[in-house]
Design an enzyme around this catalytic site. Structure first.
Site, PDB file in Angstrom:
ATOM      1  N   PRO A  10       0.467  -1.367   0.041  1.00 44.54           N
ATOM      2  CA  PRO A  10       0.006   0.189  -0.041  1.00 44.54           C
ATOM      3  C   PRO A  10       0.795   1.202   0.103  1.00 44.54           C
ATOM      4  CG  PRO A  10      -0.217  -1.034   2.158  1.00 44.54           C
ATOM      5  CD  PRO A  10       0.584  -1.763   1.172  1.00 44.54           C
ATOM      6  N   GLU A  11       1.657   1.456  -0.914  1.00 41.69           N
ATOM      7  CA  GLU A  11       2.090   2.818  -1.303  1.00 41.69           C
ATOM      8  C   GLU A  11       1.253   3.390  -2.646  1.00 41.69           C
ATOM      9  OE1 GLU A  11       6.195   3.905  -1.056  1.00 41.69           O
ATOM     10  OE2 GLU A  11       6.743   2.102   0.358  1.00 41.69           O
TER      11      GLU A  11
ATOM     12  N   LYS B 294      -2.533   7.603  -1.045  1.00 36.09           N
ATOM     13  CA  LYS B 294      -2.882   6.404  -0.858  1.00 36.09           C
ATOM     14  C   LYS B 294      -4.391   6.293  -0.502  1.00 36.09           C
ATOM     15  CE  LYS B 294       1.571   6.201   1.405  1.00 36.09           C
ATOM     16  NZ  LYS B 294       2.462   6.340   2.734  1.00 36.09           N
TER      17      LYS B 294
ATOM     18  N   ARG C 208      -7.021  18.350   1.445  1.00 32.01           N
ATOM     19  CA  ARG C 208      -6.093  18.402   2.310  1.00 32.01           C
ATOM     20  C   ARG C 208      -4.775  17.728   2.419  1.00 32.01           C
ATOM     21  NH1 ARG C 208     -10.757  18.018   5.516  1.00 32.01           N
ATOM     22  NH2 ARG C 208     -10.420  15.483   5.542  1.00 32.01           N
TER      23      ARG C 208
ATOM     24  N   ASN D  29       7.362   4.381   2.823  1.00 31.68           N
ATOM     25  CA  ASN D  29       8.605   4.088   3.268  1.00 31.68           C
ATOM     26  C   ASN D  29       9.720   3.626   2.323  1.00 31.68           C
ATOM     27  OD1 ASN D  29      10.452   4.373   5.416  1.00 31.68           O
ATOM     28  ND2 ASN D  29      10.068   2.387   6.208  1.00 31.68           N
TER      29      ASN D  29
ATOM     30  N   ARG E 213       8.954   4.989  12.402  1.00 27.38           N
ATOM     31  CA  ARG E 213       9.282   4.233  11.040  1.00 27.38           C
ATOM     32  C   ARG E 213      10.600   4.122  10.725  1.00 27.38           C
ATOM     33  NH1 ARG E 213       4.711   4.281   7.814  1.00 27.38           N
ATOM     34  NH2 ARG E 213       5.791   2.364   7.201  1.00 27.38           N
TER      35      ARG E 213
END
Length: 272
Positions: free
Chosen positions: A5-6, A55, A124, A165, A261
């Site tokens: 999930p990037e 995402k 946003r 990440n 992270r």
DNA sequence: AGCTCATGGCGAG
DNA sequence: TCGCCCTGAGCTG
């Protein structure tokens, strides 16, 4: 379905859902029950379009509402053709026609939004390098007046939407950028190169459904690695390679905790 | 069987 | 900055 999930994978999912359901009348339910009301609302309606922003994934319904899905760390889509399978375990949402089906489990968010709420949410978040309508000036204006490190800014979805990440670690390496350099000390030239690179890498990642960041001339070195170094599914320079030699200089790849992270970098190729 | 860890993000303090 | 939510794979024992 491999779920990574990037942003690139979310766009991949959006295309897949779009191909299956756009302009189709669909059925929807929530075997697990936690999205029962939303699914009942959508059931029997026609899907207008499917969009990805960073995402976040949005499935547009013909009455102007949207199903908003955010996978978080654990969420997964499964897709198939023909008759839908019997649900096993915790299935939050199913969407199907006679020809195709999709199944969602474990998302951080699965909710029904009004059109105005969906627009506010999109406003946003920061520009998404995968989208053609992205405005990199919005990211630059945040980066260039920020004392926060570029490593943290890349993970901030209000600055760069869709970067996760792996792309964070890899794009910093490709530009010989130390992760701890404050945003305000990143030159315009470096930022522009970084943005263009994100566009190229993430767009490629959308088509392939995996993340590859190693330049062609360095592939022989990458291919010589032990298979267990490649658990994320693509070819990378530093992500999850801590304690191993840098592909380019041989220095030991470092790992550190940054805002909860893991951050990976080569201390020699990306000096402070 | 139970533990740890993961590509994410939120709200409380 | 911490704890918490969501799920599954890959260890350990």
């Amino acid at each position: 379905m491999l779920a990574v999930p990037e942003g690139n994978v979310i766009h991949h999912h959006a295309r897949r859902l779009g191909r299956a359901f756009t302009r189709k009348q669909v059925h929807a339910d929530s075997p697990q029950g936690r999205f029962a009301d939303g699914a009942a609302h959508v059931d029997g309606h026609r899907i207008r379009r499917v969009e990805a922003h960073g995402k976040h994934l949005f499935i547009g319904v013909d009455d102007g509402t949207w199903i908003h899905v955010h996978l978080g760390l654990f969420g997964k889509w499964r897709f198939g053709r023909g008759e839908r399978p019997v649900p096993v375990g915790q299935v939050r949402l199913r969407i199907w026609t006679d020809e195709a089906w999709a199944e969602l489990r474990g998302p951080t968010a699965c909710e029904l939004l009004m059109d105005a709420e969906k627009r506010d949410l999109v406003r946003r978040i920061g520009p998404d390098p995968i989208r053609k309508d992205a405005d990199p000036e919005r990211a630059w204006s945040r980066v260039h007046r920020s004392s926060t490190s570029i490593g943290a800014l890349l993970m901030d979805q209000k600055v760069f939407a869709g970067v996760g990440n792996i792309y964070r670690a890899e794009v910093l390496f490709r530009h010989e950028l130390n992760p701890y350099r404050p945003g305000r000390e990143v030159s315009r030239e470096t930022f522009d190169a970084l943005w263009v690179d994100l566009v190229v890498l993430m767009t490629k990642g959308t088509k392939r459904g995996r993340i590859d960041t190693v330049r062609e001339e360095h592939l022989p070195e990458a291919m010589g690695r032990a298979p267990r170094e490649d658990r994320h599914g693509g070819e990378v320079y530093v992500y999850r390679r801590d304690g191993r030699p840098c592909l380019l200089c041989g220095a030991e790849v470092q790992v550190a905790d940054l805002q909860g992270r893991k951050l990976y970098w080569c201390p020699s190729c990306q000096p402070a």
